[in-house]
Scaffold this motif. Sequence first.
Motif, PDB file in Angstrom:
ATOM      1  N   GLY A  29     -69.405  -3.872  29.060  1.00  0.00           N
ATOM      2  CA  GLY A  29     -68.351  -3.696  28.262  1.00  0.00           C
ATOM      3  C   GLY A  29     -68.484  -2.642  27.204  1.00  0.00           C
ATOM      4  N   ARG A  32     -55.458  -3.302  19.948  1.00  0.00           N
ATOM      5  CA  ARG A  32     -56.150  -4.267  19.070  1.00  0.00           C
ATOM      6  C   ARG A  32     -55.382  -4.172  17.388  1.00  0.00           C
ATOM      7  NH1 ARG A  32     -59.395  -3.622  22.866  1.00  0.00           N
ATOM      8  NH2 ARG A  32     -59.559  -1.468  22.497  1.00  0.00           N
ATOM      9  N   ASP A  71     -60.743  -4.472  29.051  1.00  0.00           N
ATOM     10  CA  ASP A  71     -59.810  -4.693  27.807  1.00  0.00           C
ATOM     11  C   ASP A  71     -59.828  -3.374  26.967  1.00  0.00           C
ATOM     12  OD1 ASP A  71     -59.454  -7.269  28.514  1.00  0.00           O
ATOM     13  OD2 ASP A  71     -60.594  -8.042  26.938  1.00  0.00           O
ATOM     14  N   ARG A  72     -60.297  -2.059  27.402  1.00  0.00           N
ATOM     15  CA  ARG A  72     -60.546  -0.988  26.743  1.00  0.00           C
ATOM     16  C   ARG A  72     -58.980  -0.692  26.261  1.00  0.00           C
ATOM     17  NH1 ARG A  72     -63.992   4.261  27.374  1.00  0.00           N
ATOM     18  NH2 ARG A  72     -62.602   5.845  26.648  1.00  0.00           N
ATOM     19  N   GLY A 115     -59.752 -10.682  20.539  1.00  0.00           N
ATOM     20  CA  GLY A 115     -60.203  -9.905  21.956  1.00  0.00           C
ATOM     21  C   GLY A 115     -61.523  -9.564  21.662  1.00  0.00           C
ATOM     22  N   VAL A 116     -61.945  -9.423  20.424  1.00  0.00           N
ATOM     23  CA  VAL A 116     -63.361  -8.490  20.244  1.00  0.00           C
ATOM     24  C   VAL A 116     -64.255  -9.934  19.558  1.00  0.00           C
ATOM     25  CG1 VAL A 116     -64.292  -6.824  18.659  1.00  0.00           C
ATOM     26  CG2 VAL A 116     -61.964  -6.598  19.378  1.00  0.00           C
ATOM     27  N   THR A 117     -65.326  -9.604  20.475  1.00  0.00           N
ATOM     28  CA  THR A 117     -66.439 -10.607  19.975  1.00  0.00           C
ATOM     29  C   THR A 117     -67.584  -9.927  18.970  1.00  0.00           C
ATOM     30  OG1 THR A 117     -66.048 -11.705  21.925  1.00  0.00           O
ATOM     31  CG2 THR A 117     -68.153 -12.170  20.868  1.00  0.00           C
ATOM     32  N   ILE A 134     -66.229  -5.833  23.573  1.00  0.00           N
ATOM     33  CA  ILE A 134     -64.813  -6.362  24.727  1.00  0.00           C
ATOM     34  C   ILE A 134     -65.330  -5.906  25.930  1.00  0.00           C
ATOM     35  CG2 ILE A 134     -63.070  -5.700  22.594  1.00  0.00           C
ATOM     36  CD1 ILE A 134     -62.770  -2.776  24.279  1.00  0.00           C
TER      37      ILE A 134
END
Length: 225
Positions: A87, A118, A113-114, A179-181, A109
């Motif tokens: 990721g 966002r 999902d790039r 969507g971002v951890t 991500i």
Amino acid sequence: MSRITLPLLTGLIGTAILVWLGTWQLQRLEWKQGILSQIESRIGGDPAPLPAIGNPEADRYQPVQLTGTIEPQELFVLVSQKRIGAGYLVISPFVTEDGRRILVDRGFIPVEDRSIARDGGAKDITGNLHWPDDRTSSTPENDITGNTWFARDIDAMSDVLNTEPLLVIARNMSPADPGVTPLPVDTSGIPNDHLQYAITWFSLAVVWLVGTIALVWRLRQTKEG
């Protein structure tokens, strides 16, 4: 001098050296645990204002609390997460209320999902200043044109995004970044292998001592025979 004297002395001296090395590693383990404890305390400490000029030694891990705006540009740092796979870390410019432009590591991500848009905009961010040491001798050069980075090279990133060479790694963000951890700063990436080294040296000491005893016994048996 008896013919068993030299092997016996060699064995005892070698065992003593190996035991000393193991003991030294235990002392290093205690020292490293103290350092890690200090770092963890600093990471979770009270937030402070952004320094006027960041110092990688004095300001590393310093907690900060920011209010401002995430701008739309993104840089992607290729990484891998356990049980997840490949990721990217997403690095964006952040403009503070007083107009300073810095870098923010928003988190992780998945590769797929790039291309997903966002949310940027107004954010309150709690995080830590950091100067990551991602690059090793085997790290490829960053593909700046293709926007695939292999290390968080702060100076190069700040040039591309026109920011100060300051990076804050987000711990919490409000509103959240869907969507971002976040991958907050912690001590998991700091090596602490002293216990394994100590076990290795002590194990070698046991093997060396057992080998010495076996050799001396065989020499005595030969002599008596």
